[in-house]
Design an enzyme around this catalytic site. Structure first.
Site, PDB file in Angstrom:
ATOM      1  N   HIS A 268     -15.737 -87.512  14.635  1.00 28.65           N
ATOM      2  CA  HIS A 268     -16.048 -88.924  14.911  1.00 28.65           C
ATOM      3  C   HIS A 268     -15.616 -89.818  13.757  1.00 28.65           C
ATOM      4  O   HIS A 268     -14.883 -90.798  13.946  1.00 28.65           O
ATOM      5  CB  HIS A 268     -17.553 -89.061  15.170  1.00 28.65           C
ATOM      6  CG  HIS A 268     -18.018 -90.451  15.423  1.00 28.65           C
ATOM      7  ND1 HIS A 268     -18.336 -90.922  16.677  1.00 28.65           N
ATOM      8  CD2 HIS A 268     -18.233 -91.499  14.574  1.00 28.65           C
ATOM      9  CE1 HIS A 268     -18.717 -92.184  16.593  1.00 28.65           C
ATOM     10  NE2 HIS A 268     -18.672 -92.553  15.325  1.00 28.65           N
ATOM     11  N   GLU A 269     -16.062 -89.471  12.558  1.00 24.46           N
ATOM     12  CA  GLU A 269     -15.742 -90.319  11.406  1.00 24.46           C
ATOM     13  C   GLU A 269     -14.251 -90.259  11.063  1.00 24.46           C
ATOM     14  O   GLU A 269     -13.668 -91.247  10.614  1.00 24.46           O
ATOM     15  CB  GLU A 269     -16.596 -89.915  10.206  1.00 24.46           C
ATOM     16  CG  GLU A 269     -18.105 -90.024  10.425  1.00 24.46           C
ATOM     17  CD  GLU A 269     -18.570 -91.396  10.885  1.00 24.46           C
ATOM     18  OE1 GLU A 269     -17.840 -92.390  10.667  1.00 24.46           O
ATOM     19  OE2 GLU A 269     -19.670 -91.482  11.470  1.00 24.46           O
ATOM     20  N   HIS A 272     -12.403 -92.867  13.018  1.00 22.27           N
ATOM     21  CA  HIS A 272     -12.393 -94.157  12.323  1.00 22.27           C
ATOM     22  C   HIS A 272     -11.310 -94.173  11.243  1.00 22.27           C
ATOM     23  O   HIS A 272     -10.564 -95.148  11.090  1.00 22.27           O
ATOM     24  CB  HIS A 272     -13.751 -94.401  11.656  1.00 22.27           C
ATOM     25  CG  HIS A 272     -14.841 -94.805  12.587  1.00 22.27           C
ATOM     26  ND1 HIS A 272     -14.769 -95.923  13.395  1.00 22.27           N
ATOM     27  CD2 HIS A 272     -16.070 -94.264  12.818  1.00 22.27           C
ATOM     28  CE1 HIS A 272     -15.898 -96.046  14.085  1.00 22.27           C
ATOM     29  NE2 HIS A 272     -16.697 -95.045  13.762  1.00 22.27           N
ATOM     30  N   GLU A 298     -14.845 -98.159  17.301  1.00 21.97           N
ATOM     31  CA  GLU A 298     -15.630 -97.083  17.909  1.00 21.97           C
ATOM     32  C   GLU A 298     -14.857 -96.372  19.014  1.00 21.97           C
ATOM     33  O   GLU A 298     -15.088 -95.190  19.283  1.00 21.97           O
ATOM     34  CB  GLU A 298     -16.948 -97.627  18.457  1.00 21.97           C
ATOM     35  CG  GLU A 298     -17.951 -98.012  17.386  1.00 21.97           C
ATOM     36  CD  GLU A 298     -18.329 -96.850  16.489  1.00 21.97           C
ATOM     37  OE1 GLU A 298     -18.371 -95.693  16.974  1.00 21.97           O
ATOM     38  OE2 GLU A 298     -18.584 -97.087  15.299  1.00 21.97           O
TER      39      GLU A 298
END
Length: 504
Positions: A268-269, A272, A298
């Site tokens: 997820h990170e 980004h 997001e």
């Protein structure tokens, strides 16, 4: 002699540098700084916020904008030059409405509140955190009041939402979240009757932290991130930040009893980070060298976490390494079993550990509570009770303590009111992007299954990353997928997922 546009670029570069320095201080504060440094760090952050704000609202910057507008009259709307002036003009007009002292105090108060939140969460003590929350809300109300009469702002929550999702109004966001909430609740109810159909025990047990750290490092290394442009560190609440597009900081956390926390949190990170790392070099040191909105930001973290990281092709590719690192936990699991485990749909108390379907109910809950707070319909002292009641209504769960409920997220401590709805908006955008990219790259699943992630990254770079922050989100979504924001593809994909995994 330097043109007004050249001078504008340099002035905006200085403002960008100050903002990036703040990001570095914030990263250090959450990963490396000793606890005793909290108060001095809050003052340092406030000083940088004050200096940056004074530059941002200066008459000199306004004059450069006016002159640069004259110089770019014949430039195309899509050009870097016209976009820079257009975006900087809107940011200048917004910043001019906010007193410098208020800007600095917002930064100072949120820095102190984050440290108070860490302690309060450890002790599950909302009352200890309440004074800091009250201060943050008071300051945010004063901030919102600065925008009375600002074009496009009609709802008192609009200024807070606009900081993360420019141009999207509160009623528009509320309608999107209501469509998601009402769309996923029947899925949750249908799956509840077949809850035993999925066995996710392979993800639970004892997973040595050293092996999890190895896994997390290997996952990021295997993603299409520029070599030498990132680092990974542990933190209480995972986040990613860009000190520059060539210096992205990824954080995660580890749970010795559940390997999924590290596995999907780090993907997820890193999603980004890939977006930030993909900013074109010619846009650096300017307001264009950032994602268009938090919803688009997001969309990338959620796309890589869920559409890739929980997808059968990627998990099949990862499974042999999971067996190497964790032995018997995965020896008896095949790729299909791992895929089903990764996509189990079951209400949970913690948002960051929620499945793809119920995750949106967590976001709706928080957004609705934020609106109630800023509409004057909910006293902050009553927030835990309201949180617990809505958790029971939406998720069917009883909240045992504040740490598992109202204190679980850092956002309100950080003063990030208006941030939460962008998580679900990111899901919606990711669903639309996935439909577009799989149409353009029909063998994407096969390539991901071979560990080839560059085709997806290259598509995103061409259709999304290269634009940076040149366009408002409503303009950008049209350019990327050929239409407006639409939750329908995402809801269709969730329905297909539930049907495949649960046979409903």
């Amino acid at each position: 002699m330097a043109t007004a546009l050249d001078q504008l670029r340099e002035r905006l570069g200085v403002i960008s540098d100050l903002g990036r320095a703040q990001a570095l201080l914030a990263w250090d504060e959450r990963t490396q700084m000793p606890p005793a440094g909290a108060e001095p760090r809050a003052e340092q952050q406030a000083t940088l916020a004050r200096v940056g704000h004074e530059l941002q609202i200066s008459d000199e910057l306004g004059g450069l904008l006016a002159d640069a507008e004259g110089e770019t009259l014949n430039a195309s709307y899509d050009s870097d030059e016209a976009s820079l002036v257009r975006v900087a003009r809107r940011e200048w007009e917004k910043a001019r409405r906010v007193p410098t002292d208020l800007s600095a105090e917002l930064t100072r108060a949120s820095s102190l509140a984050e440290h108070a939140w860490v302690r309060a969460r450890e002790e599950s003590d909302f009352a200890a955190f309440l004074p800091h929350l009250e201060r943050n809300v008071e300051l945010k109300r004063r901030y919102a009041e600065c925008f009375e009469g600002f074009e496009g702002f009609e709802h008192p929550f609009d200024p807070l939402l606009d900081d993360f999702e420019p141009g999207l109004t509160t009623p528009e966001m509320a309608a999107i979240l209501a469509q998601l909430r009402d769309g996923v609740r029947p899925l949750v109810a249908a799956v509840a009757e077949r809850r035993d159909a999925v066995d996710d025990s392979c993800l639970h047990g004892r997973f040595p932290l050293a092996a999890q750290e190895t896994l997390a490092q290997e996952i990021v290394t295997g993603l299409p991130l520029q070599e030498g442009a990132w680092r990974l560190d542990p933190t209480v609440h995972p986040f990613a930040t860009a000190i520059s597009p060539a210096d992205v900081r990824i954080t995660t956390r580890f749970d010795e009893g559940f390997v999924g926390t590290a596995l999907w949190s780090v993907i997820h990170e890193a999603g980004h980070a890939m977006y930030e790392n993909g900013m074109p070099r010619e846009l650096w040191r300017s307001p264009l060298a950032s994602p268009s909105s938090l919803g688009f930001h997001e969309s990338q973290s959620r796309l890589w976490e869920n559409w890739v990281g929980r997808g059968r092709p990627y998990l099949g590719h990862l499974l042999p390494r999971l067996r190497d690192l964790f032995g018997e936990r995965f020896d008896a699991v095949d790729a299909d079993g791992l895929y089903r485990a990764a996509n189990k749909i079951e209400p949970a108390l913690i948002r960051v550990e929620a499945d793809q379907v119920t995750y949106n109910l967590h976001v709706a809950l928080r957004f609705e509570l934020e609106l109630a707070i800023f509409n004057g319909e909910l006293e902050l002292s009553d927030l835990p009770e309201a949180w617990n009641a809505r958790t029971a209504e939406y998720l069917g769960l009883e909240v045992p303590d504040d740490a598992s409920g109202v204190l679980q997220d850092v956002h309100w401590a950080a003063g990030l009111f208006g941030y939460f709805p962008t998580y679900s908006l990111g899901n919606v955008i990711a669903g639309q992007i996935w439909d577009a990219v799989t149409k353009d790259v029909p063998d994407l699943d096969e390539r991901i299954g071979r560990g080839e992630l560059e085709p997806l990254h290259d598509w995103l770079a061409e259709h999304l990353f290269r634009h940076g922050n040149k366009f408002m989100p409503a303009e950008l979504i049209e350019r990327v997928v050929g239409g407006p924001i639409d939750p329908a593809p995402y809801l269709r994909q969730l329905g297909e997922l539930a049907a495949e995994v649960y046979g409903i």
